[in-house]
Design an enzyme around this catalytic site. Structure first.
Site, PDB file in Angstrom:
ATOM      1  N   GLU A 299      75.178 -54.869 -17.050  1.00  0.00           N
ATOM      2  CA  GLU A 299      73.865 -54.180 -16.661  1.00  0.00           C
ATOM      3  C   GLU A 299      74.072 -52.805 -16.467  1.00  0.00           C
ATOM      4  O   GLU A 299      73.997 -52.305 -14.696  1.00  0.00           O
ATOM      5  CB  GLU A 299      73.442 -55.446 -15.583  1.00  0.00           C
ATOM      6  CG  GLU A 299      73.369 -56.741 -16.143  1.00  0.00           C
ATOM      7  CD  GLU A 299      72.547 -57.617 -14.940  1.00  0.00           C
ATOM      8  OE1 GLU A 299      72.648 -57.145 -13.503  1.00  0.00           O
ATOM      9  OE2 GLU A 299      72.174 -58.527 -14.913  1.00  0.00           O
TER      10      GLU A 299
ATOM     11  N   GLU B 237      72.693 -63.728 -20.558  1.00  0.00           N
ATOM     12  CA  GLU B 237      73.026 -64.080 -18.970  1.00  0.00           C
ATOM     13  C   GLU B 237      71.464 -64.809 -18.547  1.00  0.00           C
ATOM     14  O   GLU B 237      70.448 -64.272 -19.142  1.00  0.00           O
ATOM     15  CB  GLU B 237      72.975 -62.841 -17.793  1.00  0.00           C
ATOM     16  CG  GLU B 237      74.673 -62.952 -17.005  1.00  0.00           C
ATOM     17  CD  GLU B 237      74.968 -61.781 -16.650  1.00  0.00           C
ATOM     18  OE1 GLU B 237      73.811 -62.584 -15.825  1.00  0.00           O
ATOM     19  OE2 GLU B 237      75.470 -61.122 -16.264  1.00  0.00           O
TER      20      GLU B 237
HETATM   21  C1  BG6 Z   1      73.442 -60.989 -12.518  1.00  0.00           C
HETATM   22  C2  BG6 Z   1      74.848 -60.485 -12.589  1.00  0.00           C
HETATM   23  O1  BG6 Z   1      72.031 -60.089 -11.957  1.00  0.00           O
HETATM   24  O2  BG6 Z   1      73.204 -61.804 -12.028  1.00  0.00           O
HETATM   25  C3  BG6 Z   1      75.853 -61.405 -12.724  1.00  0.00           C
HETATM   26  O3  BG6 Z   1      75.299 -59.763 -14.320  1.00  0.00           O
HETATM   27  C4  BG6 Z   1      75.605 -62.445 -11.341  1.00  0.00           C
HETATM   28  O4  BG6 Z   1      76.873 -60.750 -12.288  1.00  0.00           O
HETATM   29  C5  BG6 Z   1      73.802 -62.802 -12.137  1.00  0.00           C
HETATM   30  O5  BG6 Z   1      75.939 -63.503 -10.444  1.00  0.00           O
HETATM   31  C6  BG6 Z   1      73.499 -63.678 -11.540  1.00  0.00           C
HETATM   32  O6  BG6 Z   1      72.742 -63.015  -9.985  1.00  0.00           O
HETATM   33  P1  BG6 Z   1      73.707 -63.906  -8.101  1.00  0.00           P
HETATM   34  O7  BG6 Z   1      72.797 -62.545  -7.435  1.00  0.00           O
HETATM   35  O8  BG6 Z   1      72.601 -65.035  -8.230  1.00  0.00           O
HETATM   36  O9  BG6 Z   1      75.198 -64.300  -8.922  1.00  0.00           O
END
Ligand code: BG6
Length: 489
Positions: A175, A386
């Site tokens: 990211e 993701e």
């Molecule tokens: C993304 C990141 O922004 O979202 C991850 O690359 C992160 O590291 C994921 O865990 C989910 O976000 P969060 O804040 O719910 O953990």
């Protein structure tokens, strides 16, 4: 028709959110180790020194460091084709600028990759997932110092050489566009790294660290150069390597069909998504970038460094990989009703529901995004690295977790991926869901917000025995992978 043969189904994690063992095996401190826990209403605090007796989620996380064999076997049981994980830079070079790498750290990942192989899983490795050795932050102010470009390339090259034949898929910075947001670059050692802040031992919320747009955007430029040099080196070391960028894709709709809102949404998409995408895929700044930077009062001469521009062109990525969780709206006027996210905020969309953390659920938005990306970057393989749903899960006495809401979320996204492939001819090559095993939330530092197919007995008050159990979604995803995305109902 349907998902192509060899589609990379799997899951994703990051070292600082799952490994623990934060000082074991010769590892140095990383910037993520300086972050305390928070919640949806309490921001994570950053402390420049580790305070005794205080809970820092990354220090033990879910203890993957000692459970990796069991965890990878569970991924194998689900049929994973691909497992996205990150290497913790400070396990390999504890201070970032050490002459020689730390053999124990290198060996740890050898073991992890061997375990993947044993289970028929292809690793996809992020070189820097919101993580940079803390010593690089204190000594060099993160990527603000161009010396760090060389340090990163040395680290990446060490990994390419060591894991040649074991790892083929790589991502440079997780990211990377987070650094465009004020405070958002904190995890990459960018943005908050200025003298006053380091000397101030008072704790601060991570999103309110002192911000310096000039330093942050110059550092981001240096990360682009480091990424391009890394891609070039990766290809030289092993021409089979497939190396991608990693963009947090923020899907933005105009709040209304007013032309002003259309332009506001376009501007947001250009700023947050397209600058970083173009830098990696086209190897150049898009025409609108300079004026956007100037509007923050930034001296943009670094954007015209001819040598850098050549490097960027020579180091374009092999695939565009991105995270997708939600969409939001943008209006020319300030949003009345804001929606959540861990990086940015926008307006609420009355057609969408949201998670308890305010993340709007929009599967069709994923199809829209895939189409936008294949239009903008024709013939570039796309991969969703993701996507997932952070929720409060309840473990029953027999260890089961009935997470039908997660199955619904994932199924709806998989359906839209299939439509994008079948109807729109989008070149999608893989899908790794976020947090395939429960882990520490990056945004809030919580364990309470769970994403996994596998439940981990670990809680925010530090209790739990780290035991693992299969949730209902575990069995659903196994079926999904076995049928190559056909049997998902
Ligand atoms: C993304 C990141 O922004 O979202 C991850 O690359 C992160 O590291 C994921 O865990 C989910 O976000 P969060 O804040 O719910 O953990």
């Amino acid at each position: 028709m349907g998902f192509p043969k060899g589609f990379l189904w799997g899951g994703a994690v990051a070292a600082n959110q799952c490994e623990g063992g934060y000082l074991e095996g010769g590892k140095g401190l990383s910037c993520a180790d300086m972050l305390k826990g928070g919640s949806v209403s309490k921001p994570r605090m950053f402390s420049p020194v580790i305070e005794e007796g205080v809970y820092y989620p990354s220090h033990q996380a879910i203890d993957f460091y000692h459970h990796y064999k069991e965890d990878i076997a569970l991924f194998g049981e689900m049929g994973f084709k691909c497992y996205r994980l990150s290497i913790n830079w400070s396990r390999i070079f504890p201070n970032g600028d050490d002459e020689e790498p730390n053999e124990e750290g290198l060996k740890f990942y050898d073991n992890v990759f061997d375990e993947c192989k044993k289970n028929g899983i292809e690793p996809l490795v992020t070189l820097s997932h919101y993580e940079i050795p803390w010593a690089i932050v204190t000594k060099y102010h993160g990527f603000r110092d161009r010396k760090v470009i060389d340090l990163f390339v040395k680290y990446a090259t060490t990994c390419f050489k060591r894991y040649k034949g074991k790892v083929k898929y790589w991502l440079t910075f997780n990211e990377i566009n987070a650094a465009l947001m004020p405070g958002g670059g904190a995890y990459n050692g960018v943005g908050y790294v200025i003298e006053e802040d380091l000397q101030n031992t008072e704790q601060r919320p991570v999103n309110q660290l002192i911000d310096d747009p000039q330093g942050r955007l110059e550092a981001l430029h240096n990360e682009f150069v480091a990424s391009a040099l890394t891609v070039k080196a990766g290809h030289e070391i092993d021409p089979d390597n497939m190396i991608g960028c990693m963009i947090a894709h923020l899907t933005v709709y105009p709040a209304t069909c007013s032309p002003d809102d259309m332009l506001a949404a376009q501007r947001e998409d250009d700023f947050f998504n397209n600058i970083c995408g173009d830098m990696h895929v086209r190897g150049e700044y898009p025409p609108f970038a300079e004026n956007i930077y100037k509007s923050y009062g930034v001296d943009t001469s670094f954007m015209h460094n001819e040598e850098d521009m050549k490097i960027l062109k020579e180091g374009v990525v092999d695939m565009y990989t991105f995270s997708y969780y939600m969409s939001m709206t943008k209006s020319a006027k300030p949003a009345q009703d804001e929606t959540g996210g861990n990086l940015s905020f926008g307006g609420k969309n009355p057609y969408l529901k949201a998670t308890p953390w305010g993340w709007q659920i929009d599967p069709e938005g994923l199809r829209w995004t895939l189409n936008k990306l294949s239009d903008r970057y024709p013939h570039t393989p796309l991969m969703i690295v993701e996507n997932g749903m952070g929720m409060i899960d309840k473990k029953e006495e027999d260890g089961s977790v009935h997470d039908g809401y997660r199955i619904d979320y994932l199924r709806d996204h998989v359906k839209q991926m299939k439509l994008a492939i079948d109807e729109d001819n989008v070149p999608l090559i893989g899908y790794t869901t976020w947090g395939c095993i429960d882990l520490v939330s990056a945004g809030t530092g919580e364990m309470y917000k769970r994403y996994g197919f596998i439940y981990v007995d670990r809680n925010d008050d530090g209790t739990g025995d780290f035991s693992r159990s299969r949730k209902d979604s575990f069995f659903w995803y196994k079926k999904c992978i076995e049928s190559n995305g056909e049997d998902i109902d």
